[in-house]
Design a protein around this motif. Structure first.
Motif, PDB file in Angstrom:
ATOM      1  N   UNK A 230       0.885  -1.056  -0.191  1.00 41.47           N
ATOM      2  CA  UNK A 230      -0.099  -0.088   0.012  1.00 41.47           C
ATOM      3  C   UNK A 230       1.095   1.254  -0.006  1.00 41.47           C
ATOM      4  N   UNK A 231       1.072   1.911  -1.301  1.00 43.45           N
ATOM      5  CA  UNK A 231       2.153   2.755  -1.260  1.00 43.45           C
ATOM      6  C   UNK A 231       1.978   4.261  -0.755  1.00 43.45           C
ATOM      7  N   UNK A 232       1.529   4.441   0.407  1.00 44.96           N
ATOM      8  CA  UNK A 232       1.401   5.953   0.800  1.00 44.96           C
ATOM      9  C   UNK A 232       0.198   6.096   1.356  1.00 44.96           C
ATOM     10  N   UNK A 233       0.252   5.928   2.744  1.00 45.00           N
ATOM     11  CA  UNK A 233      -0.954   6.365   3.667  1.00 45.00           C
ATOM     12  C   UNK A 233      -0.333   7.225   4.657  1.00 45.00           C
ATOM     13  N   UNK A 234      -1.122   8.549   4.902  1.00 46.58           N
ATOM     14  CA  UNK A 234      -0.420   9.601   5.690  1.00 46.58           C
ATOM     15  C   UNK A 234      -1.207  10.874   5.703  1.00 46.58           C
ATOM     16  N   UNK A 235      -1.116  11.855   6.339  1.00 46.58           N
ATOM     17  CA  UNK A 235      -1.346  13.131   6.189  1.00 46.58           C
ATOM     18  C   UNK A 235      -1.229  13.877   4.730  1.00 46.58           C
ATOM     19  N   UNK A 236      -0.220  13.192   3.927  1.00 44.33           N
ATOM     20  CA  UNK A 236      -0.048  13.784   2.808  1.00 44.33           C
ATOM     21  C   UNK A 236      -1.044  13.021   1.844  1.00 44.33           C
ATOM     22  N   UNK A 237      -1.847  12.142   2.140  1.00 46.92           N
ATOM     23  CA  UNK A 237      -2.926  11.502   1.289  1.00 46.92           C
ATOM     24  C   UNK A 237      -4.282  11.823   1.736  1.00 46.92           C
ATOM     25  N   UNK A 238      -4.467  12.807   2.644  1.00 55.66           N
ATOM     26  CA  UNK A 238      -5.783  13.307   3.063  1.00 55.66           C
ATOM     27  C   UNK A 238      -6.796  13.422   2.141  1.00 55.66           C
ATOM     28  N   UNK A 239      -6.445  14.013   0.977  1.00 63.02           N
ATOM     29  CA  UNK A 239      -7.133  14.449  -0.109  1.00 63.02           C
ATOM     30  C   UNK A 239      -6.787  13.649  -1.288  1.00 63.02           C
ATOM     31  N   UNK A 240      -6.027  12.777  -1.392  1.00 60.75           N
ATOM     32  CA  UNK A 240      -5.535  12.136  -2.539  1.00 60.75           C
ATOM     33  C   UNK A 240      -6.601  10.786  -2.938  1.00 60.75           C
ATOM     34  N   UNK A 241      -6.956  10.652  -3.863  1.00 58.81           N
ATOM     35  CA  UNK A 241      -7.825   9.375  -4.380  1.00 58.81           C
ATOM     36  C   UNK A 241      -9.223   9.460  -3.291  1.00 58.81           C
ATOM     37  N   UNK A 242      -9.584  10.630  -3.082  1.00 62.97           N
ATOM     38  CA  UNK A 242     -10.941  10.539  -2.227  1.00 62.97           C
ATOM     39  C   UNK A 242     -10.479  10.472  -0.795  1.00 62.97           C
ATOM     40  N   UNK A 243      -9.430  10.509  -0.354  1.00 62.29           N
ATOM     41  CA  UNK A 243      -9.067  10.353   0.872  1.00 62.29           C
ATOM     42  C   UNK A 243      -8.486   8.951   1.151  1.00 62.29           C
ATOM     43  N   UNK A 244      -8.577   7.961   0.102  1.00 64.35           N
ATOM     44  CA  UNK A 244      -8.140   6.795   0.389  1.00 64.35           C
ATOM     45  C   UNK A 244      -6.774   6.550   0.812  1.00 64.35           C
ATOM     46  N   UNK A 245      -5.884   7.568   0.781  1.00 63.18           N
ATOM     47  CA  UNK A 245      -4.510   7.460   1.038  1.00 63.18           C
ATOM     48  C   UNK A 245      -4.469   8.334   2.390  1.00 63.18           C
ATOM     49  N   UNK A 246      -5.231   8.709   3.076  1.00 63.22           N
ATOM     50  CA  UNK A 246      -5.156   9.208   4.499  1.00 63.22           C
ATOM     51  C   UNK A 246      -4.571   8.350   5.495  1.00 63.22           C
ATOM     52  N   UNK A 247      -4.125   9.050   6.570  1.00 61.71           N
ATOM     53  CA  UNK A 247      -3.368   8.149   7.481  1.00 61.71           C
ATOM     54  C   UNK A 247      -4.678   7.656   8.327  1.00 61.71           C
ATOM     55  N   UNK A 248      -5.904   7.898   8.381  1.00 64.30           N
ATOM     56  CA  UNK A 248      -6.931   6.999   9.013  1.00 64.30           C
ATOM     57  C   UNK A 248      -7.119   5.724   8.351  1.00 64.30           C
ATOM     58  N   UNK A 249      -6.587   5.546   7.124  1.00 61.58           N
ATOM     59  CA  UNK A 249      -6.963   4.304   6.437  1.00 61.58           C
ATOM     60  C   UNK A 249      -5.902   3.227   6.990  1.00 61.58           C
ATOM     61  N   UNK A 250      -4.847   3.883   7.376  1.00 66.67           N
ATOM     62  CA  UNK A 250      -3.791   2.796   8.396  1.00 66.67           C
ATOM     63  C   UNK A 250      -4.693   2.232   9.452  1.00 66.67           C
ATOM     64  N   UNK A 251      -5.421   3.028  10.021  1.00 65.77           N
ATOM     65  CA  UNK A 251      -6.213   2.526  11.220  1.00 65.77           C
ATOM     66  C   UNK A 251      -7.329   1.582  10.930  1.00 65.77           C
ATOM     67  N   UNK A 252      -7.898   1.490   9.618  1.00 68.06           N
ATOM     68  CA  UNK A 252      -8.731   0.688   9.068  1.00 68.06           C
ATOM     69  C   UNK A 252      -7.996  -0.734   8.937  1.00 68.06           C
ATOM     70  N   UNK A 253      -6.872  -0.606   8.256  1.00 65.60           N
ATOM     71  CA  UNK A 253      -6.226  -1.953   8.172  1.00 65.60           C
ATOM     72  C   UNK A 253      -5.971  -2.546   9.453  1.00 65.60           C
ATOM     73  N   UNK A 254      -5.373  -1.926  10.521  1.00 71.52           N
ATOM     74  CA  UNK A 254      -5.195  -2.360  11.845  1.00 71.52           C
ATOM     75  C   UNK A 254      -6.619  -2.988  12.332  1.00 71.52           C
ATOM     76  N   UNK A 255      -7.618  -2.447  12.130  1.00 71.61           N
ATOM     77  CA  UNK A 255      -8.967  -2.944  12.736  1.00 71.61           C
ATOM     78  C   UNK A 255      -8.979  -4.410  12.167  1.00 71.61           C
TER      79      UNK A 255
END
Length: 561
Positions: A230-255
């Motif tokens: 998964x090449x890029x999850x973080x605050x720099x992705x908050x608005x990339x690809x509908x926010x799919x690259x946001x840091x919060x997506x990493x929390x979803x993976x952890x869940x």
């Protein structure tokens, strides 16, 4: 389980081919002939008849945006990709239908358009998508359509108004807000300028993100893919690809890991900043990311950092040594007043990433930009020596001979994209000319130079069909015309498979426990219904995947039907 009666491609250092394999407790317990492995069979053992098919290590797509891919699938997104749509009129019709089922004022999002595959643009290379093409069918809905590359966004007038983008809005460095002759935005935004509109989209809920990842996991299981980056999850992705690259997506993976629902192994690159950033902003953002240790690093592991160096050739935003057809050489997309400042900014980002102990994966496509990135890799390693950093160039479209030598010398790698090559080979000629288009993604030269080469789909840029990737690496044929594009860069079947298995495991720092079919390694398995060793490369994309297992757990099985 015991697998018999087929070609078992171990992908070990000798590319040994066996005929049977045994799995015990989620690990490979025997590899050899039928007699060797049947000795491991006991009560309750499932004997799988390969029926002349192929068993190979689970496929590792080493550059795949998992959450973003799921979001492109209906009903979460309107499909505006070729061949679903073939013209701007088709796009408009798809948007019109979406507007009929969407409440007034709500956003309509879609994904996949490519100007090279829209008849109006193909007939007139100067013709680009505009807001007027969408306005008539969606006057009451803001519309945002992602390009297939993810480096351009096409919006209507309502979306521009919702985002507050007008003729006085400046584009971030290294990006473009396309305007008409009067200076008004046309509705096409490239590179970092996309964020200006993306920021206006409503935030995705954790439930939607989880549904998107699960949709991707189901697709990957059907394709024999057991690992991906998964090449890029973080605050720099908050608005990339509908926010799919946001840091919060990493929390979803952890869940998903905690709930036992992550049915593939995922390596993550952090994304501190977006497509346009200064070194100061990047360093501040990365320093603020304090990621907890993974509870199951064999299933989910943060291993590196993603950076952006330049754009893509079809936008003429890749930084090139020689001009594009029609002029211009592009530039780096990082902050800085001139080329020298931008190179220094990029080098500082890479230096800090290396010094902080991370693997650096840098999106870079132009030959001049690649040279700058590889030079920065080497300089960072000299300034802060540490063994086995495994930094790598992402995409590396126009990798130069000097950069190949330096990558090999320092033990760095390159992650290439054969299915993108297959998709854009003909279109690229309009931007870089026939000679450079043929050279693009120089697999043969990179392998001969001793560079570790991995392959990824960059999904949702292309579908994660590694079978098409293998075929393309062997043939270099294009999707649109079938013409051969750069026959001198063809590689052999064994080499192509390594880029998706053993060498992809190297990129993940995991070659000791996955990526090959050897005793003691995890039973990540992919079974095809035909013998790859005797299949015509043109027929490989059509060979069915009939079985997939991750650590011995079956996630796709047509053999039991």
């Amino acid at each position: 389980m015991v697998f018999v009666n087929g070609s078992v491609l171990t992908v070990d250092s000798r590319f040994t081919v066996a005929s049977a394999l045994a799995v015990t407790g989620g690990l490979i317990s025997a590899v050899g002939d039928r007699e060797d492995v049947m000795a491991h069979a006991g009560p309750g053992t499932r004997v799988v008849d390969l029926a002349g098919g192929t068993l190979l290590p689970g496929i590792n797509d080493s550059h795949l945006h998992g959450c973003a891919l799921g979001l492109t699938m209906p009903p979460l997104s309107v499909d505006v990709a070729h061949p679903t749509v073939r013209s701007m009129a088709d796009v408009a019709e798809a948007v019109r239908k979406a507007a009929e089922r969407t409440l007034p004022g709500e956003w309509i999002t879609g994904h996949g358009w490519d100007a090279g595959y829209l008849t109006e643009c193909a007939a007139d290379p100067g013709r680009l998508p505009t807001r007027q093409d969408l306005d008539a069918v969606s006057p009451d809905h803001p519309v945002l359509l992602y390009s297939s590359s993810g480096h351009a966004t096409w919006v209507n007038s309502a979306a521009l108004a919702r985002a507050g983008v007008d003729r006085d809005t400046p584009a971030p460095p290294g990006s473009v807000i396309v305007t008409d002759t009067t200076g008004e935005p046309t509705g096409l935004l490239q590179e970092g300028a996309q964020d200006l509109v993306h920021r206006a989209l409503p935030a995705l809920s954790p439930e939607v993100r989880a549904d998107a990842v699960k949709a991707t996991l189901r697709m990957l299981a059907r394709l024999g893919i057991t690992s991906y980056t998964e090449p890029g999850l973080g605050p720099g992705g908050d608005f990339l690809m509908r926010g799919a690259l946001a840091h919060s997506t990493l929390d979803v993976y952890r869940r998903l890991v905690a709930d036992g629902e992550l049915t593939a192994r995922v390596s993550v690159l952090l994304l501190p900043s977006g497509m346009t950033s200064t070194a100061e902003d990047f360093v501040h953002a990365l320093a603020a990311l304090d990621e907890p240790a993974s509870t199951d690093p064999g299933r989910l592991n943060v291993i590196g950092v993603k950076l952006f160096a330049d754009g893509v050739p079809v936008n003429k935003t890749s930084w090139m040594h020689e001009p594009y057809v029609g002029g211009g050489c592009g530039s780096l997309c990082v902050g800085g007043g001139d080329d020298e400042e931008r190179v220094a900014q990029l080098a500082e980002m890479i230096r800090y990433t290396h010094a902080a102990g991370y693997q650096a994966g840098v999106h870079v496509t132009g030959d001049r930009a690649i040279d700058a990135v590889v030079d920065a890799f080497a300089a960072a390693s000299a300034a802060h020596p540490r063994p086995d950093a495994r930094h790598y160039v992402i995409h590396g479209d126009f990798l130069t001979a000097r950069s190949m030598r330096k990558l090999a010398e320092h033990g760095f790698g390159v992650n290439m994209n054969p299915t993108i090559k297959w998709t854009v080979a003909d279109v690229e000629e309009h931007f870089v000319g026939a000679e450079r288009a043929a050279y693009e993604w120089p697999y043969r030269d990179a392998l001969d130079a001793g560079v570790t080469v991995t392959s990824g789909s960059d999904a949702p840029v292309t579908l994660p069909d590694w079978r098409q990737g293998v075929s393309t690496m062997m043939l270099r044929e294009s999707k649109a015309s079938g013409r051969v594009s750069g026959p001198g860069q063809r590689i052999r079947l064994a080499e192509a498979i390594r880029t998706y298995t053993a060498d992809a495991a190297w990129q993940d720092f995991a070659e000791d426990w996955k990526g090959t079919l050897e005793v003691g390694k995890v039973a990540d398995l992919c079974v095809l219904a035909a013998d790859l060793l005797t299949t015509d490369p043109r027929d490989i994309p059509a060979v069915p995947v009939v079985f997939t297992a991750v650590g011995g757990e079956v996630v796709h099985d047509l053999l039991a039907v």
